[in-house]
Design a protein around this motif. Structure first.
Motif, PDB file in Angstrom:
ATOM      1  N   GLY A 181       0.789  -1.225   0.000  1.00 46.70           N
ATOM      2  CA  GLY A 181       0.000   0.000   0.000  1.00 46.70           C
ATOM      3  C   GLY A 181       0.819   1.271   0.000  1.00 46.70           C
ATOM      4  N   SER A 182       2.124   1.151   0.153  1.00 48.27           N
ATOM      5  CA  SER A 182       2.968   2.345   0.254  1.00 48.27           C
ATOM      6  C   SER A 182       3.206   2.965  -1.115  1.00 48.27           C
ATOM      7  CB  SER A 182       4.308   1.992   0.900  1.00 48.27           C
ATOM      8  OG  SER A 182       5.065   1.157   0.047  1.00 48.27           O
ATOM      9  N   LYS A 183       3.446   4.270  -1.090  1.00 46.95           N
ATOM     10  CA  LYS A 183       3.802   4.962  -2.324  1.00 46.95           C
ATOM     11  C   LYS A 183       5.259   4.645  -2.617  1.00 46.95           C
ATOM     12  CE  LYS A 183       4.674   9.495  -4.264  1.00 46.95           C
ATOM     13  NZ  LYS A 183       6.009   9.132  -4.704  1.00 46.95           N
ATOM     14  N   ARG A 184       5.487   4.183  -3.817  1.00 43.38           N
ATOM     15  CA  ARG A 184       6.852   3.916  -4.227  1.00 43.38           C
ATOM     16  C   ARG A 184       7.235   4.914  -5.304  1.00 43.38           C
ATOM     17  NH1 ARG A 184       4.484  -0.758  -2.814  1.00 43.38           N
ATOM     18  NH2 ARG A 184       3.871  -1.558  -4.819  1.00 43.38           N
ATOM     19  N   GLU A 185       8.216   4.593  -6.071  1.00 41.78           N
ATOM     20  CA  GLU A 185       8.734   5.523  -7.060  1.00 41.78           C
ATOM     21  C   GLU A 185       7.637   6.004  -8.004  1.00 41.78           C
ATOM     22  OE1 GLU A 185       9.968   2.404  -6.744  1.00 41.78           O
ATOM     23  OE2 GLU A 185      11.880   2.752  -5.777  1.00 41.78           O
ATOM     24  N   THR A 186       7.764   7.249  -8.403  1.00 39.49           N
ATOM     25  CA  THR A 186       6.883   7.768  -9.443  1.00 39.49           C
ATOM     26  C   THR A 186       7.487   7.411 -10.788  1.00 39.49           C
ATOM     27  OG1 THR A 186       8.021   9.884  -9.584  1.00 39.49           O
ATOM     28  CG2 THR A 186       6.207   9.718  -7.985  1.00 39.49           C
ATOM     29  N   SER A 187       6.716   7.538 -11.812  1.00 33.24           N
ATOM     30  CA  SER A 187       7.202   7.224 -13.148  1.00 33.24           C
ATOM     31  C   SER A 187       8.448   8.036 -13.488  1.00 33.24           C
ATOM     32  CB  SER A 187       6.106   7.497 -14.170  1.00 33.24           C
ATOM     33  OG  SER A 187       6.570   7.221 -15.471  1.00 33.24           O
ATOM     34  N   GLU A 188       8.468   9.296 -13.084  1.00 31.51           N
ATOM     35  CA  GLU A 188       9.621  10.148 -13.365  1.00 31.51           C
ATOM     36  C   GLU A 188      10.860   9.625 -12.655  1.00 31.51           C
ATOM     37  OE1 GLU A 188       6.708  11.568 -12.051  1.00 31.51           O
ATOM     38  OE2 GLU A 188       5.903  12.077 -14.005  1.00 31.51           O
ATOM     39  N   ASP A 189      10.698   9.171 -11.414  1.00 27.15           N
ATOM     40  CA  ASP A 189      11.828   8.616 -10.663  1.00 27.15           C
ATOM     41  C   ASP A 189      12.385   7.391 -11.372  1.00 27.15           C
ATOM     42  OD1 ASP A 189      11.414  10.531  -8.681  1.00 27.15           O
ATOM     43  OD2 ASP A 189      10.308   9.161  -7.384  1.00 27.15           O
ATOM     44  N   VAL A 190      11.501   6.518 -11.805  1.00 29.39           N
ATOM     45  CA  VAL A 190      11.914   5.290 -12.481  1.00 29.39           C
ATOM     46  C   VAL A 190      12.583   5.624 -13.805  1.00 29.39           C
ATOM     47  CG1 VAL A 190      11.099   3.141 -13.524  1.00 29.39           C
ATOM     48  CG2 VAL A 190      10.153   3.895 -11.341  1.00 29.39           C
ATOM     49  N   ASP A 191      12.004   6.537 -14.556  1.00 34.06           N
ATOM     50  CA  ASP A 191      12.582   6.930 -15.841  1.00 34.06           C
ATOM     51  C   ASP A 191      13.984   7.494 -15.664  1.00 34.06           C
ATOM     52  OD1 ASP A 191      10.238   6.139 -17.081  1.00 34.06           O
ATOM     53  OD2 ASP A 191       9.489   8.181 -17.395  1.00 34.06           O
ATOM     54  N   ALA A 192      14.164   8.343 -14.660  1.00 42.24           N
ATOM     55  CA  ALA A 192      15.476   8.948 -14.416  1.00 42.24           C
ATOM     56  C   ALA A 192      16.496   7.890 -13.993  1.00 42.24           C
ATOM     57  CB  ALA A 192      15.369  10.036 -13.349  1.00 42.24           C
ATOM     58  N   ALA A 193      16.094   6.972 -13.126  1.00 45.98           N
ATOM     59  CA  ALA A 193      17.004   5.916 -12.676  1.00 45.98           C
ATOM     60  C   ALA A 193      17.390   5.007 -13.842  1.00 45.98           C
ATOM     61  CB  ALA A 193      16.365   5.109 -11.553  1.00 45.98           C
ATOM     62  N   ALA A 194      16.409   4.645 -14.663  1.00 54.23           N
ATOM     63  CA  ALA A 194      16.690   3.780 -15.814  1.00 54.23           C
ATOM     64  C   ALA A 194      17.611   4.479 -16.810  1.00 54.23           C
ATOM     65  CB  ALA A 194      15.391   3.365 -16.497  1.00 54.23           C
ATOM     66  N   ALA A 195      17.378   5.761 -17.061  1.00 54.79           N
ATOM     67  CA  ALA A 195      18.222   6.518 -17.988  1.00 54.79           C
ATOM     68  C   ALA A 195      19.660   6.585 -17.474  1.00 54.79           C
ATOM     69  CB  ALA A 195      17.657   7.926 -18.191  1.00 54.79           C
ATOM     70  N   GLU A 196      19.826   6.743 -16.178  1.00 54.66           N
ATOM     71  CA  GLU A 196      21.165   6.791 -15.581  1.00 54.66           C
ATOM     72  C   GLU A 196      21.876   5.444 -15.740  1.00 54.66           C
ATOM     73  OE1 GLU A 196      22.907   7.333 -11.133  1.00 54.66           O
ATOM     74  OE2 GLU A 196      21.350   8.749 -11.743  1.00 54.66           O
ATOM     75  N   ILE A 197      21.160   4.361 -15.517  1.00 59.19           N
ATOM     76  CA  ILE A 197      21.733   3.023 -15.663  1.00 59.19           C
ATOM     77  C   ILE A 197      22.130   2.774 -17.114  1.00 59.19           C
ATOM     78  CG2 ILE A 197      21.163   0.560 -15.622  1.00 59.19           C
ATOM     79  CD1 ILE A 197      19.508   1.210 -13.045  1.00 59.19           C
ATOM     80  N   ILE A 198      21.253   3.113 -18.044  1.00 58.29           N
ATOM     81  CA  ILE A 198      21.546   2.908 -19.464  1.00 58.29           C
ATOM     82  C   ILE A 198      22.757   3.728 -19.890  1.00 58.29           C
ATOM     83  CG2 ILE A 198      20.663   3.306 -21.809  1.00 58.29           C
ATOM     84  CD1 ILE A 198      17.855   2.563 -20.591  1.00 58.29           C
ATOM     85  N   ALA A 199      22.831   4.964 -19.459  1.00 59.97           N
ATOM     86  CA  ALA A 199      23.970   5.817 -19.803  1.00 59.97           C
ATOM     87  C   ALA A 199      25.269   5.243 -19.240  1.00 59.97           C
ATOM     88  CB  ALA A 199      23.744   7.241 -19.284  1.00 59.97           C
ATOM     89  N   ASP A 200      25.209   4.720 -18.019  1.00 62.27           N
ATOM     90  CA  ASP A 200      26.393   4.123 -17.392  1.00 62.27           C
ATOM     91  C   ASP A 200      26.861   2.902 -18.174  1.00 62.27           C
ATOM     92  OD1 ASP A 200      28.441   3.748 -15.524  1.00 62.27           O
ATOM     93  OD2 ASP A 200      27.141   2.668 -14.123  1.00 62.27           O
ATOM     94  N   VAL A 201      25.923   2.045 -18.574  1.00 64.75           N
ATOM     95  CA  VAL A 201      26.281   0.839 -19.332  1.00 64.75           C
ATOM     96  C   VAL A 201      26.831   1.224 -20.702  1.00 64.75           C
ATOM     97  CG1 VAL A 201      25.387  -1.265 -20.407  1.00 64.75           C
ATOM     98  CG2 VAL A 201      24.692  -0.657 -18.083  1.00 64.75           C
ATOM     99  N   ARG A 202      26.241   2.214 -21.334  1.00 63.66           N
ATOM    100  CA  ARG A 202      26.766   2.664 -22.633  1.00 63.66           C
ATOM    101  C   ARG A 202      28.184   3.217 -22.492  1.00 63.66           C
ATOM    102  NH1 ARG A 202      21.327   5.525 -25.002  1.00 63.66           N
ATOM    103  NH2 ARG A 202      20.473   3.650 -25.946  1.00 63.66           N
ATOM    104  N   ALA A 203      28.419   3.938 -21.427  1.00 63.40           N
ATOM    105  CA  ALA A 203      29.723   4.572 -21.238  1.00 63.40           C
ATOM    106  C   ALA A 203      30.796   3.584 -20.767  1.00 63.40           C
ATOM    107  CB  ALA A 203      29.608   5.723 -20.233  1.00 63.40           C
ATOM    108  N   ARG A 204      30.421   2.679 -19.854  1.00 63.70           N
ATOM    109  CA  ARG A 204      31.444   1.819 -19.238  1.00 63.70           C
ATOM    110  C   ARG A 204      31.315   0.337 -19.576  1.00 63.70           C
ATOM    111  NH1 ARG A 204      32.263   1.567 -13.750  1.00 63.70           N
ATOM    112  NH2 ARG A 204      30.030   1.497 -13.335  1.00 63.70           N
ATOM    113  N   GLY A 205      30.295  -0.027 -20.322  1.00 55.15           N
ATOM    114  CA  GLY A 205      30.148  -1.404 -20.779  1.00 55.15           C
ATOM    115  C   GLY A 205      30.085  -2.419 -19.652  1.00 55.15           C
ATOM    116  N   ASP A 206      30.880  -3.497 -19.817  1.00 61.03           N
ATOM    117  CA  ASP A 206      30.855  -4.595 -18.856  1.00 61.03           C
ATOM    118  C   ASP A 206      31.186  -4.145 -17.431  1.00 61.03           C
ATOM    119  OD1 ASP A 206      30.174  -6.308 -20.879  1.00 61.03           O
ATOM    120  OD2 ASP A 206      32.127  -7.304 -20.994  1.00 61.03           O
ATOM    121  N   ALA A 207      32.059  -3.167 -17.293  1.00 62.79           N
ATOM    122  CA  ALA A 207      32.404  -2.684 -15.948  1.00 62.79           C
ATOM    123  C   ALA A 207      31.164  -2.156 -15.235  1.00 62.79           C
ATOM    124  CB  ALA A 207      33.477  -1.600 -16.019  1.00 62.79           C
TER     125      ALA A 207
END
Length: 70
Positions: free
Chosen positions: A21-47
């Motif tokens: 029942g708790s409020k968790r991440e908003t769509s914007e929070d999830v989008d920002a976190a996912a974008a950060e992860i994708i950018a990190d993987v693109r920049a640093r690959g396997d590391a």
């Protein structure tokens, strides 16, 4: 925020209901976190994959390895 619940605990049912029942991440929070992860993987690959797997999955890919199927 990480939630850790143990089904063996006496208060598990109530804690699980509260979690659902708790409020968790908003769509914007999830989008920002996912974008950060994708950018990190693109920049640093396997590391980045190795570091993220340690952080989120508690898996050491340097030990177990990485395999990508065709």
């Amino acid at each position: 925020m990480t939630y850790r619940l143990d089904a063996r605990d006496a208060g598990f049912s109530a804690a699980f209901d509260a979690f659902l029942g708790s409020k968790r991440e908003t769509s914007e929070d999830v989008d920002a976190a996912a974008a950060e992860i994708i950018a990190d993987v693109r920049a640093r690959g396997d590391a980045a994959l190795i570091a993220l797997s340690r952080t989120f999955d508690d898996v050491d890919l340097e030990t177990v390895g990485i395999r990508v199927s065709a």
